[in-house]
Design a protein around this motif. Structure first.
Motif, PDB file in Angstrom:
ATOM      1  N   LYS A   1      37.703   9.571  23.482  1.00  0.00           N
ATOM      2  CA  LYS A   1      38.763   8.811  22.807  1.00  0.00           C
ATOM      3  C   LYS A   1      39.006   7.448  23.428  1.00  0.00           C
ATOM      4  CE  LYS A   1      41.131  13.149  21.684  1.00  0.00           C
ATOM      5  NZ  LYS A   1      42.362  13.963  21.898  1.00  0.00           N
ATOM      6  N   ASP A   2      38.344   7.149  24.525  1.00  0.00           N
ATOM      7  CA  ASP A   2      38.598   5.897  25.263  1.00  0.00           C
ATOM      8  C   ASP A   2      37.671   4.794  24.765  1.00  0.00           C
ATOM      9  OD1 ASP A   2      38.999   3.862  27.056  1.00  0.00           O
ATOM     10  OD2 ASP A   2      38.931   5.131  28.838  1.00  0.00           O
TER      11      ASP A   2
ATOM     12  N   GLU B   1      37.277   1.900  25.845  1.00  0.00           N
ATOM     13  CA  GLU B   1      36.744   1.092  26.939  1.00  0.00           C
ATOM     14  C   GLU B   1      35.445   1.679  27.490  1.00  0.00           C
ATOM     15  OE1 GLU B   1      38.066  -1.854  27.766  1.00  0.00           O
ATOM     16  OE2 GLU B   1      39.419  -1.458  26.078  1.00  0.00           O
ATOM     17  N   ILE B   2      35.189   2.948  27.221  1.00  0.00           N
ATOM     18  CA  ILE B   2      33.955   3.588  27.663  1.00  0.00           C
ATOM     19  C   ILE B   2      33.017   3.675  26.474  1.00  0.00           C
ATOM     20  CG2 ILE B   2      32.926   5.738  28.521  1.00  0.00           C
ATOM     21  CD1 ILE B   2      35.438   6.145  30.158  1.00  0.00           C
ATOM     22  N   ARG B   3      31.866   3.011  26.568  1.00  0.00           N
ATOM     23  CA  ARG B   3      30.969   2.875  25.421  1.00  0.00           C
ATOM     24  C   ARG B   3      29.623   3.570  25.633  1.00  0.00           C
ATOM     25  NH1 ARG B   3      31.254  -3.388  24.211  1.00  0.00           N
ATOM     26  NH2 ARG B   3      29.782  -2.786  22.562  1.00  0.00           N
TER      27      ARG B   3
ATOM     28  N   ALA C   1      38.517  13.083  27.196  1.00  0.00           N
ATOM     29  CA  ALA C   1      39.229  11.817  27.419  1.00  0.00           C
ATOM     30  C   ALA C   1      38.319  10.629  27.138  1.00  0.00           C
ATOM     31  CB  ALA C   1      39.763  11.770  28.853  1.00  0.00           C
ATOM     32  N   TRP C   2      37.092  10.686  27.600  1.00  0.00           N
ATOM     33  CA  TRP C   2      36.155   9.584  27.380  1.00  0.00           C
ATOM     34  C   TRP C   2      35.803   9.432  25.908  1.00  0.00           C
ATOM     35  CZ3 TRP C   2      32.184  10.327  31.967  1.00  0.00           C
ATOM     36  CH2 TRP C   2      32.807   9.929  33.162  1.00  0.00           C
TER      37      TRP C   2
ATOM     38  N   GLY D   1      30.752   5.639  31.579  1.00  0.00           N
ATOM     39  CA  GLY D   1      31.354   6.743  32.301  1.00  0.00           C
ATOM     40  C   GLY D   1      30.271   7.631  32.900  1.00  0.00           C
TER      41      GLY D   1
END
Length: 263
Positions: free
Chosen positions: A45-46, A48-50, A42-43, A15
């Protein structure tokens, strides 16, 4: 979403958040605070974003607080700056520090005031050679905030932290690297590519393990050796139960590159 003061992009599990008020050297107003907080939360908790990268548009990274966003009337009651710190800056620093994935700061120009300390809150800082760091608070009769009085002495030692905070001198990027305040320096034209390569590398690593490393290092300064040994035991127990640990061992035994999924 359509943001007014930041630019957001996600690619290769990374991100990218770019502060986007270049005419104001990316200084913070209320809108920027709200947009940055929304994206970072948001990132966080996501899955898919590492990895997260924070940078700035234009010729500066961040000049801290936009003083024009605060009306200081000499005929009115003194402003409560602590309210702004409590509402915006402190939560921002906590979000960065507690992000369960690596956060890289790409400092493309001057990082002053809160901007310098937001950079220090990130896990890895890479600055352009032309960049600089300024603890500008003393010039306004203020105290370093956004974690500055915590991060700075731990990064550079008491004597250097005191000099930087009391004098407000500009610290060039290469000098900041030499004294251990930041991780690395890149040629200006190479900064973006260098940061992208590092971010994509970290995004392929065992994310749970990296998040536990962050927590362990941040907590170490408040712990005795025995307390830290206990924390390491507990964190290793968690890490050892992850799918990424099993993949790492199998890849090592099979002499191949691991395919970590951050689980």
């Amino acid at each position: 979403m359509d943001y007014q003061s930041i630019l957001v992009e996600v690619k290769q599990a990374v991100g990218y958040l770019r502060l986007n008020r270049p005419k104001q050297l990316n200084s913070f107003n209320v809108q920027m605070h709200e947009e940055v907080a929304q994206v970072l939360k948001a990132w966080s908790k996501d899955p898919e974003i590492r990895c997260v990268v924070i940078s700035g548009e234009g010729r500066g990274f961040c000049a801290g607080q936009d003083l024009g966003d605060r009306v200081v009337d000499p005929n009115a009651d003194a402003p409560d700056l602590g309210q702004s710190i409590e509402k915006f800056y402190n939560p921002l620093i906590q979000t960065i520090v507690n992000m369960p994935k690596p956060v890289i700061c790409a400092v493309n120009g001057v990082a002053a005031g809160a901007g310098a300390n937001i950079a220090l809150a990130c896990d890895i800082v890479i600055a352009a050679k032309s960049a600089s760091f300024v603890q500008a608070f003393c010039r306004l009769g203020l105290v370093p905030d956004s974690g500055g009085t915590w991060f700075l002495p731990r990064a550079v030692g008491h004597a250097r932290a005191m000099g930087l905070a009391l004098l407000g001198d500009k610290l060039p990027a290469e000098r900041a690297k030499d004294i251990g305040m930041i991780w690395d320096v890149a040629e200006d034209v190479e900064l973006q590519d260098k940061v992208q390569q590092l971010a994509e590398h970290l995004a392929k690593q065992p994310t749970i393990g990296l998040s536990l490393i962050k927590k362990a290092l941040h907590q170490s300064s408040d712990h005795s050796l025995q307390e830290q040994l206990t924390l390491e035991r507990d964190f290793q127990r968690i890490a050892g139960r992850s799918d990424d640990y099993r993949e790492g061992v199998q890849a090592f035994m099979q002499k191949r590159e691991p395919m970590f999924k951050g689980q």
